[in-house]
Enzyme design. Structure first.
Site, PDB file in Angstrom:
ATOM      1  N   ALA A 151      41.094  41.918  45.295  1.00 20.23           N
ATOM      2  CA  ALA A 151      41.409  40.719  44.518  1.00 20.23           C
ATOM      3  C   ALA A 151      40.457  40.648  43.331  1.00 20.23           C
ATOM      4  O   ALA A 151      39.256  40.444  43.506  1.00 20.23           O
ATOM      5  CB  ALA A 151      41.277  39.467  45.382  1.00 20.23           C
ATOM      6  N   VAL A 152      41.028  40.860  42.154  1.00 21.71           N
ATOM      7  CA  VAL A 152      40.238  40.728  40.927  1.00 21.71           C
ATOM      8  C   VAL A 152      40.685  39.429  40.261  1.00 21.71           C
ATOM      9  O   VAL A 152      41.841  39.294  39.850  1.00 21.71           O
ATOM     10  CB  VAL A 152      40.444  41.935  39.987  1.00 21.71           C
ATOM     11  CG1 VAL A 152      39.527  41.793  38.769  1.00 21.71           C
ATOM     12  CG2 VAL A 152      40.171  43.241  40.715  1.00 21.71           C
ATOM     13  N   ILE A 153      39.770  38.483  40.218  1.00 21.39           N
ATOM     14  CA  ILE A 153      40.091  37.159  39.680  1.00 21.39           C
ATOM     15  C   ILE A 153      39.288  36.956  38.394  1.00 21.39           C
ATOM     16  O   ILE A 153      38.061  37.136  38.375  1.00 21.39           O
ATOM     17  CB  ILE A 153      39.779  36.059  40.710  1.00 21.39           C
ATOM     18  CG1 ILE A 153      40.609  36.313  41.984  1.00 21.39           C
ATOM     19  CG2 ILE A 153      40.078  34.676  40.127  1.00 21.39           C
ATOM     20  CD1 ILE A 153      40.345  35.345  43.119  1.00 21.39           C
ATOM     21  N   HIS A 209      34.607  40.901  32.326  1.00 22.87           N
ATOM     22  CA  HIS A 209      34.314  41.840  33.411  1.00 22.87           C
ATOM     23  C   HIS A 209      35.580  42.302  34.136  1.00 22.87           C
ATOM     24  O   HIS A 209      35.740  43.489  34.446  1.00 22.87           O
ATOM     25  CB  HIS A 209      33.347  41.178  34.394  1.00 22.87           C
ATOM     26  CG  HIS A 209      32.804  42.106  35.422  1.00 22.87           C
ATOM     27  ND1 HIS A 209      31.895  43.091  35.131  1.00 22.87           N
ATOM     28  CD2 HIS A 209      33.060  42.227  36.752  1.00 22.87           C
ATOM     29  CE1 HIS A 209      31.600  43.758  36.221  1.00 22.87           C
ATOM     30  NE2 HIS A 209      32.296  43.256  37.222  1.00 22.87           N
TER      31      HIS A 209
HETATM   32  N1  INI Z   1      35.329  43.154  42.333  1.00 21.82           N
HETATM   33  C1  INI Z   1      36.485  42.673  42.855  1.00 21.82           C
HETATM   34  O1  INI Z   1      37.032  43.257  43.819  1.00 21.82           O
HETATM   35  N2  INI Z   1      37.051  41.563  42.322  1.00 21.82           N
HETATM   36  C2  INI Z   1      36.493  40.887  41.256  1.00 21.82           C
HETATM   37  O2  INI Z   1      37.064  39.866  40.835  1.00 21.82           O
HETATM   38  C3  INI Z   1      35.301  41.396  40.701  1.00 21.82           C
HETATM   39  N3  INI Z   1      34.704  40.719  39.593  1.00 21.82           N
HETATM   40  O3  INI Z   1      35.392  39.932  38.926  1.00 21.82           O
HETATM   41  O4  INI Z   1      33.559  40.932  39.269  1.00 21.82           O
HETATM   42  C4  INI Z   1      34.710  42.544  41.284  1.00 21.82           C
HETATM   43  N4  INI Z   1      33.563  43.051  40.800  1.00 21.82           N
HETATM   44  C5  INI Z   1      32.746  43.966  41.538  1.00 21.82           C
HETATM   45  C6  INI Z   1      33.178  45.409  41.344  1.00 21.82           C
HETATM   46  O5  INI Z   1      34.395  45.689  42.001  1.00 21.82           O
HETATM   47  C7  INI Z   1      32.131  46.389  41.894  1.00 21.82           C
HETATM   48  O6  INI Z   1      31.952  46.174  43.264  1.00 21.82           O
HETATM   49  C8  INI Z   1      30.781  46.262  41.183  1.00 21.82           C
HETATM   50  O7  INI Z   1      30.951  46.304  39.778  1.00 21.82           O
HETATM   51  C9  INI Z   1      29.856  47.444  41.589  1.00 21.82           C
HETATM   52  O8  INI Z   1      30.429  48.684  41.217  1.00 21.82           O
END
Ligand code: INI
Length: 153
Positions: free
Chosen positions: A73-75, A81
């Site tokens: 879930a990417v919100i 980011h």
């Molecule tokens: N990872 C997610 O799964 N969802 C998100 O919404 C998200 N945001 O928005 O930051 C997110 N970030 C972490 C990323 O997936 C990595 O775990 C991190 O950047 C380390 O590599």
């Protein structure tokens, strides 16, 4: 793709875990409904969506899996980011699918806000975890039929 493989891998991001736990539950429910034994399913939890493609690739390289379901879930937040996360995870999943010759299902929510995410885990917009599992099973069947020459027969 090896026709004898019967295991399904699920890679799930822990980021936004209230949502991704729901995605996982929906996927497991759908697989169970289709008669898949829990012993055939491997669930791997990773920190976030960015870590999903590499983990899917490691599962694929064991050559034990007929398909891999990627859940996350990417919100959208206050910054850009999410754009970088979405780009990496979507292209990464596609790359694993094409390089490893097996279905790698993109069950990653990419929403503007939390409400939209909840709507997609059993709310007004269906259940994307269930959908991802159903898509995996359908793709496994389609690719098997192409390989063994029974497609459209
Ligand atoms: N990872 C997610 O799964 N969802 C998100 O919404 C998200 N945001 O928005 O930051 C997110 N970030 C972490 C990323 O997936 C990595 O775990 C991190 O950047 C380390 O590599």
């Amino acid at each position: 793709m090896n026709l004898h493989l019967n295991k399904i891998g699920i890679v799930v991001g822990r980021f936004n875990s209230e949502i991704t736990d729901r995605l996982l539950q929906g996927a497991l429910d759908e697989l169970k409904l289709a008669g898949i034994d829990i012993k055939q399913i491997t669930v791997v939890k990773v920190p976030g969506a960015v870590e999903i493609p590499l983990t899917a690739k490691f599962l694929a390289k064991t050559k034990q899996y007929a398909g891999i379901i990627c859940l996350g879930a990417v919100i959208q937040g206050d910054t850009d980011h999410h754009i970088y996360v979405n780009e990496q995870v979507s292209l990464g999943c596609q790359q694993v699918m094409l390089e490893c010759d097996l279905p790698v299902i993109f069950g990653i929510l990419t929403t503007h806000n939390e409400e939209q995410a909840w709507q997609r885990v059993g709310g007004s917009h269906g259940h994307k975890g269930r959908d991802a599992a159903a898509t995996a099973l359908e793709m496994i069947e389609i690719l098997r039929a192409i390989e063994n020459g029974t497609i459209n027969s």
